[in-house]
Scaffold this active site. Sequence first.
Site, PDB file in Angstrom:
ATOM      1  CD  GLU A 221      -6.199 -52.417 -35.138  1.00 35.74           C
ATOM      2  OE1 GLU A 221      -6.819 -53.254 -35.823  1.00 35.74           O
ATOM      3  OE2 GLU A 221      -5.095 -51.955 -35.480  1.00 35.74           O
TER       4      GLU A 221
ATOM      5  CE  LYS B 168       4.292 -56.029 -37.924  1.00 36.17           C
ATOM      6  NZ  LYS B 168       2.932 -56.008 -37.406  1.00 36.17           N
TER       7      LYS B 168
HETATM    8  N1  PSU Z   1      -0.531 -53.909 -39.391  1.00 35.19           N
HETATM    9  C1  PSU Z   1      -0.018 -54.422 -38.244  1.00 35.19           C
HETATM   10  N2  PSU Z   1      -0.838 -55.092 -37.401  1.00 35.19           N
HETATM   11  C2  PSU Z   1      -2.177 -55.254 -37.647  1.00 35.19           C
HETATM   12  C3  PSU Z   1      -2.720 -54.674 -38.847  1.00 35.19           C
HETATM   13  C4  PSU Z   1      -1.859 -54.023 -39.683  1.00 35.19           C
HETATM   14  O1  PSU Z   1       1.167 -54.286 -38.018  1.00 35.19           O
HETATM   15  O2  PSU Z   1      -2.891 -55.888 -36.844  1.00 35.19           O
HETATM   16  C5  PSU Z   1      -4.190 -54.794 -39.124  1.00 35.19           C
HETATM   17  C6  PSU Z   1      -4.910 -53.478 -38.753  1.00 35.19           C
HETATM   18  O3  PSU Z   1      -6.193 -53.797 -38.262  1.00 35.19           O
HETATM   19  C7  PSU Z   1      -5.035 -52.777 -40.101  1.00 35.19           C
HETATM   20  C8  PSU Z   1      -5.260 -53.966 -41.021  1.00 35.19           C
HETATM   21  O4  PSU Z   1      -6.087 -51.844 -40.181  1.00 35.19           O
HETATM   22  O5  PSU Z   1      -4.396 -54.973 -40.530  1.00 35.19           O
HETATM   23  C9  PSU Z   1      -4.958 -53.637 -42.467  1.00 35.19           C
HETATM   24  O6  PSU Z   1      -5.417 -54.664 -43.283  1.00 35.19           O
HETATM   25  P1  PSU Z   1      -5.444 -54.451 -44.868  1.00 35.19           P
HETATM   26  O7  PSU Z   1      -4.000 -54.379 -45.281  1.00 35.19           O
HETATM   27  O8  PSU Z   1      -6.142 -55.671 -45.382  1.00 35.19           O
HETATM   28  O9  PSU Z   1      -6.201 -53.185 -45.129  1.00 35.19           O
END
Ligand code: PSU
Length: 297
Positions: free
Chosen positions: A21, A155
């Site tokens: 990603e 996390k």
């Molecule tokens: N969790 C991490 N590092 C990240 C992300 C999540 O520890 O970089 C990023 C990933 O790209 C994940 C996104 O798909 O955040 C999720 O965002 P949201 O909670 O807005 O869906």
Amino acid sequence: MQISPEVAAALEAHRPVVALESTIITHGMPFPANVETALAVEAEIRAAGAVPATIAVVSGKLAVGLSAAQIEALGQAEGVVKCSRRDLGVVLASGQTGATTVAGTMIVAHLAGIRVFVTGGIGGVHRGAAATMDVSADLLELARTPVAVVCAGVKSILDVALTLEVLETQGVPVLGYQTQRFPAFYLRDAGHPVDATYETPAALAEVLRAHWALGLGGAIVANPIPVEDELPPEQIEEAIRRALMEAEAGGIQGKAVTPFLLDRLRTITEGRSLAANVALVKHNARVGAALAVALVS
Ligand code: PSU
Ligand code: MN
């Protein structure tokens, strides 16, 4: 869609390819650690016999297999749009550059014919979601799009128990790689079991083939952080509590929530969270490449 010549040739010849990603580069880590990590992860995948395909939206086109120069540019660019499922059409039509989240990357990987995707941690159900309804689109994408996501769990800025409940509701298998416990990124055990445990990439590949033969969706391969890179839970929990309070006080909402928390966590832990993050993504890259190799053999 623009697929790099290297990735296109590998797909054509049914050689192993691993998707990566780009939101982790633009919104997950600061420069230059973001670029260094992205390039190191690609090197791990190559060393394990697979071809890396970092995915993004570049000037209104889906790009599969960014060059090192493109990764470096993305890692320093300002105002890159974070693209989950709902953002892709908007960003493509406007000609903008966007970084794909887990959900966005799964969609593009599947369109390109890539079945294995490596990242650090996925999005999930946020703490307090009973009131905010903040549930990452990553979980719903995992339900519908047949790609295996190799990660170190979620996390604990998130509600891990509720994240696992939603994955169960949505029919997403949580497969532990050499672990019986679901990991929480910096921690090897978040206090909950995985659905099933596999000791080899070949065994994981067999389950995924069966899951996909039924036309079911994605799957999580949960790969815990190496023991030597784990962080003390009390330290992390205290940092998370502070970051969450700041997010609430600052009225942070929607897609800004996760990047805000990741950034604050890094600052509050004085970079210790970043070092652990780098270590676990590289570890996931080795496992993901081995899985991609097993899936083509
Ligand atoms: N969790 C991490 N590092 C990240 C992300 C999540 O520890 O970089 C990023 C990933 O790209 C994940 C996104 O798909 O955040 C999720 O965002 P949201 O909670 O807005 O869906
Ligand atoms: Mn959200």
